[in-house]
Design an enzyme around this catalytic site. Structure first.
Site, PDB file in Angstrom:
ATOM      1  N   ASP A   1       6.893  -5.041  -8.130  1.00 55.50           N
ATOM      2  CA  ASP A   1       6.972  -5.836  -6.902  1.00 55.50           C
ATOM      3  C   ASP A   1       8.355  -6.468  -6.743  1.00 55.50           C
ATOM      4  OD1 ASP A   1       5.980  -6.889  -4.566  1.00 55.50           O
ATOM      5  OD2 ASP A   1       4.981  -8.590  -5.527  1.00 55.50           O
TER       6      ASP A   1
ATOM      7  N   ASN B   1      10.778  -5.388  -4.243  1.00 56.71           N
ATOM      8  CA  ASN B   1      11.815  -4.523  -3.656  1.00 56.71           C
ATOM      9  C   ASN B   1      12.355  -5.088  -2.348  1.00 56.71           C
ATOM     10  OD1 ASN B   1      11.106  -2.847  -5.717  1.00 56.71           O
ATOM     11  ND2 ASN B   1      10.181  -1.255  -4.442  1.00 56.71           N
ATOM     12  N   GLY B   2      11.433  -5.588  -1.517  1.00 54.95           N
ATOM     13  CA  GLY B   2      11.838  -6.123  -0.215  1.00 54.95           C
ATOM     14  C   GLY B   2      12.739  -7.343  -0.384  1.00 54.95           C
TER      15      GLY B   2
ATOM     16  N   TRP C   1      14.551  -8.148  -2.967  1.00 53.18           N
ATOM     17  CA  TRP C   1      15.830  -7.726  -3.551  1.00 53.18           C
ATOM     18  C   TRP C   1      16.787  -7.290  -2.440  1.00 53.18           C
ATOM     19  CZ3 TRP C   1      18.780  -3.270  -3.661  1.00 53.18           C
ATOM     20  CH2 TRP C   1      19.709  -3.143  -4.705  1.00 53.18           C
TER      21      TRP C   1
ATOM     22  N   HIS D   1      13.460  -0.326  -2.109  1.00 51.35           N
ATOM     23  CA  HIS D   1      12.585   0.728  -2.630  1.00 51.35           C
ATOM     24  C   HIS D   1      13.431   1.825  -3.285  1.00 51.35           C
ATOM     25  CE1 HIS D   1       9.343  -1.264  -0.669  1.00 51.35           C
ATOM     26  NE2 HIS D   1       9.661  -0.892   0.561  1.00 51.35           N
TER      27      HIS D   1
ATOM     28  N   GLU E   1      -3.663  -1.096   0.823  1.00 48.72           N
ATOM     29  CA  GLU E   1      -3.289  -2.113   1.812  1.00 48.72           C
ATOM     30  C   GLU E   1      -1.862  -1.881   2.334  1.00 48.72           C
ATOM     31  OE1 GLU E   1      -4.791  -2.839  -1.175  1.00 48.72           O
ATOM     32  OE2 GLU E   1      -6.745  -3.282  -0.289  1.00 48.72           O
TER      33      GLU E   1
ATOM     34  N   TRP F   1      -0.637   0.665   3.517  1.00 52.22           N
ATOM     35  CA  TRP F   1      -0.625   1.491   4.747  1.00 52.22           C
ATOM     36  C   TRP F   1      -0.419   0.613   5.970  1.00 52.22           C
ATOM     37  CZ3 TRP F   1       0.150   6.398   4.192  1.00 52.22           C
ATOM     38  CH2 TRP F   1      -0.431   7.129   3.147  1.00 52.22           C
TER      39      TRP F   1
ATOM     40  N   LEU G   1       3.666  10.970 -23.555  1.00 48.77           N
ATOM     41  CA  LEU G   1       3.330   9.796 -22.749  1.00 48.77           C
ATOM     42  C   LEU G   1       2.549  10.257 -21.516  1.00 48.77           C
ATOM     43  CD1 LEU G   1       5.969   7.091 -21.890  1.00 48.77           C
ATOM     44  CD2 LEU G   1       4.409   7.832 -20.151  1.00 48.77           C
TER      45      LEU G   1
ATOM     46  N   ARG H   1       3.889  -7.850 -14.136  1.00 44.14           N
ATOM     47  CA  ARG H   1       4.160  -7.932 -12.699  1.00 44.14           C
ATOM     48  C   ARG H   1       5.527  -8.548 -12.507  1.00 44.14           C
ATOM     49  NH1 ARG H   1       0.438  -8.770  -7.453  1.00 44.14           N
ATOM     50  NH2 ARG H   1       2.131  -8.636  -5.947  1.00 44.14           N
TER      51      ARG H   1
ATOM     52  N   GLU I   1      -3.840  -8.595 -21.119  1.00 38.39           N
ATOM     53  CA  GLU I   1      -2.894  -9.717 -21.155  1.00 38.39           C
ATOM     54  C   GLU I   1      -1.950  -9.586 -19.958  1.00 38.39           C
ATOM     55  OE1 GLU I   1      -2.835 -12.289 -23.277  1.00 38.39           O
ATOM     56  OE2 GLU I   1      -4.570 -11.481 -24.349  1.00 38.39           O
TER      57      GLU I   1
HETATM   58  C1  IPE Z   1       1.284  -4.723  -4.842  1.00 36.77           C
HETATM   59  O1  IPE Z   1       2.372  -5.311  -4.225  1.00 36.77           O
HETATM   60  C2  IPE Z   1       1.288  -3.251  -4.587  1.00 36.77           C
HETATM   61  C3  IPE Z   1       2.366  -2.498  -5.230  1.00 36.77           C
HETATM   62  C4  IPE Z   1       3.266  -2.973  -6.026  1.00 36.77           C
HETATM   63  C5  IPE Z   1       2.380  -1.105  -4.902  1.00 36.77           C
HETATM   64  P1  IPE Z   1       2.271  -5.970  -2.775  1.00 36.77           P
HETATM   65  O2  IPE Z   1       3.599  -6.509  -2.461  1.00 36.77           O
HETATM   66  O3  IPE Z   1       1.675  -4.999  -1.821  1.00 36.77           O
HETATM   67  O4  IPE Z   1       1.199  -7.128  -3.028  1.00 36.77           O
HETATM   68  P2  IPE Z   1       0.969  -8.490  -2.266  1.00 36.77           P
HETATM   69  O5  IPE Z   1       0.855  -8.156  -0.821  1.00 36.77           O
HETATM   70  O6  IPE Z   1       2.127  -9.366  -2.545  1.00 36.77           O
HETATM   71  O7  IPE Z   1      -0.288  -9.037  -2.867  1.00 36.77           O
HETATM   72  C1  IPE Z   2       6.960  -3.469  -4.036  1.00 37.02           C
HETATM   73  O1  IPE Z   2       7.926  -4.221  -3.393  1.00 37.02           O
HETATM   74  C2  IPE Z   2       6.890  -2.053  -3.493  1.00 37.02           C
HETATM   75  C3  IPE Z   2       5.657  -1.749  -2.751  1.00 37.02           C
HETATM   76  C4  IPE Z   2       4.663  -2.552  -2.554  1.00 37.02           C
HETATM   77  C5  IPE Z   2       5.578  -0.421  -2.169  1.00 37.02           C
HETATM   78  P1  IPE Z   2       7.636  -4.984  -2.032  1.00 37.02           P
HETATM   79  O2  IPE Z   2       8.010  -4.070  -0.902  1.00 37.02           O
HETATM   80  O3  IPE Z   2       6.250  -5.491  -2.001  1.00 37.02           O
HETATM   81  O4  IPE Z   2       8.673  -6.176  -2.104  1.00 37.02           O
HETATM   82  P2  IPE Z   2       8.455  -7.672  -1.635  1.00 37.02           P
HETATM   83  O5  IPE Z   2       7.218  -8.178  -2.313  1.00 37.02           O
HETATM   84  O6  IPE Z   2       8.308  -7.640  -0.154  1.00 37.02           O
HETATM   85  O7  IPE Z   2       9.684  -8.385  -2.086  1.00 37.02           O
HETATM   86 MG    MG Z   3       5.411  -7.243  -2.602  1.00 34.20          MG
END
Ligand code: IPE
Ligand code: IPE
Ligand code: MG
Length: 240
Positions: free
Chosen positions: A16, A18-19, A21, A33, A63, A65, A127, A184, A203
């Site tokens: 989690d 990427n956005g 960052w 991404h 979700e 999608w 693996l 996470r 854990e």
């Molecule tokens: C969880 O991250 C799903 C993946 C990492 C693929 P999200 O960014 O979608 O989760 P929420 O919305 O913060 O719970």
């Molecule tokens: C995780 O990064 C990648 C996917 C869920 C596909 P996010 O895209 O959720 O990044 P944030 O949470 O918006 O920073």
């Molecule tokens: Mg996210």
């Protein structure tokens, strides 16, 4: 650093951040991404070094999608490229590729590539890399309930024979051990519908590092933190 007794066998990762960052750099979210792919390579290298046999990565939730169409399209293109380009590397490193989730929701071209990668790597032994795609823990349970009730209706299984083991065998993760450790990234303290059944005693390790910044060192830190935990499984430390 690792003794066998304390080495996690199965590590699950919610990739989690990427956005965020990308936003920190005033870049479009998709750049986060794109940058995150290198972190996947790092995790696989680190797992190889520690001889961890199972890695499961949450790449796209059911979700997800509901994100903007352009972002979803970009993620699909990235996945498609990954399946083409990383294939040689996975195979060379003796990695077995698997996918879990409602993969029938993915574009057909991607479904074919997934099938091809699974088939080509099925005998690899170092693996097992399981990628969660269009995945939802609740839908996985719904699908398992459907499969089990169909068997009961056909007379192949009795209600009294339904045990935890039977439920586990009807999940997408059939054959995988439950995760010992969940990592996470990006600081969020939630499970987001990932491996709900399988994580009953996992854990949990949350780091503030954003996924595109996640490197081998961070993976090692998570494993070290895991090794300091006392897993009790409901008992006291005296009765273990
Ligand atoms: C969880 O991250 C799903 C993946 C990492 C693929 P999200 O960014 O979608 O989760 P929420 O919305 O913060 O719970
Ligand atoms: C995780 O990064 C990648 C996917 C869920 C596909 P996010 O895209 O959720 O990044 P944030 O949470 O918006 O920073
Ligand atoms: Mg996210």
């Amino acid at each position: 650093m690792t003794t066998n007794a304390l080495r996690p066998r199965h590590i699950a990762v919610i990739m989690d951040g990427n956005g965020r960052w990308a936003e920190q750099r005033r870049l479009p979210r998709i750049e986060g991404h794109r940058a995150g792919v290198e972190s996947i390579r790092e995790v696989l290298r680190a797992a190889h070094e520690l001889e961890i046999p199972y890695i499961t990565l949450y790449a796209f939730s059911n979700e997800n999608w509901h994100r903007p169409k352009e972002e979803v399209n970009f993620l699909m293109r990235l996945l498609s490229d990954y399946l083409d380009k990383e294939f040689e590397e996975l195979h060379k490193n003796n990695i077995r590729f698997q996918a879990i989730g409602r993969t029938d929701m993915l574009p057909e071209e991607i479904q074919k590539k997934i099938e091809k990668n699974i088939k080509a790597t099925e005998h690899n032994t170092a693996l097992t890399l399981t990628v969660a795609l269009s995945y939802s823990g609740r839908l996985e349970l719904v699908d398992a309930v459907k499969k089990i009730s169909e068997k009961v209706a056909r007379g192949q299984l009795r209600t009294s024979e339904i045990t935890e083991a039977v439920v586990s065998e009807h999940l997408y993760t059939q054959g995988l051990p439950d995760p010992d450790l969940l990592i996470r990234t990006s600081g969020e303290m939630r499970i987001s519908n990932f491996l709900l059944w399988q994580m009953s005693y996992t854990e949990i390790y949350v780091t503030d590092v954003l996924w595109p910044d996640f490197r081998k060192q961070h993976f090692f830190e998570a494993v070290e933190a895991y090794q300091k935990r006392e897993r009790r499984f409901g008992r006291t430390h005296l009765t273990r």
